[in-house]
Write a protein that holds these residues in place. Structure first.
Motif: not given
Length: 147
Positions: A65-83
């Motif tokens: 569950f922790g790794l899923l959370g880290v993956a979610w944070v990484l996905f959202t961070t890259t989307r914000m930076v991309e935007r």
């Protein structure tokens, strides 16, 4: 074992509340309460409660569950930076090529701009007068507060 006992107790309490509600002649509400109270027993009988209890007390599951959370944070961070940067790497490269003139564009750059006549274009004020108006407003506010 404890989870199954708790679920059974919750179901029994719910059925008791449904019985009291039916005694008060609120049959529709009583049936709805009975339906909700049967859900915990149904989860126990299907084995979902046992699986959840095993998962809740498993360190491996918590790491997952922790790794899923880290993956979610990484996905959202890259989307914000991309935007913020204005698109993906491929889109930025294509825009840079188009700006340098390396790649031919399929459509003229001004083709997507709407065609407006002179009468519909708003009159632009000079930049100096806009800046002076803004600073005069700020100065008035500061004088008002004694600064």
């Amino acid at each position: 074992m404890i989870a199954e006992t708790v679920c059974s107790a919750v179901s029994a309490a719910g059925l008791g509340i449904a019985a009291v509600t039916a005694y008060r002649k609120r049959f529709l509400a009583a049936v709805r309460i009975a339906a909700y109270s049967l859900v915990p027993v149904a989860l126990v009988l299907t084995g979902i409660v046992e699986w959840l209890a095993d998962t809740a007390f498993s360190p491996t599951a918590w790491v997952g569950f922790g790794l899923l959370g880290v993956a979610w944070v990484l996905f959202t961070t890259t989307r914000m930076v991309e935007r913020r940067r204005g698109g993906s790497r491929r889109e930025r490269r294509a825009a840079a090529r188009a700006a340098r003139g390396d790649a031919p564009t399929a459509v003229a750059p001004a083709a997507s701009a709407p065609s407006l006549g002179q009468g519909s274009r708003p009159a632009a004020r000079p930049a100096a007068s806009r800046g002076d108006d803004d600073f005069s407003d700020i100065e008035a506010i500061l004088k008002k507060h004694g600064i």
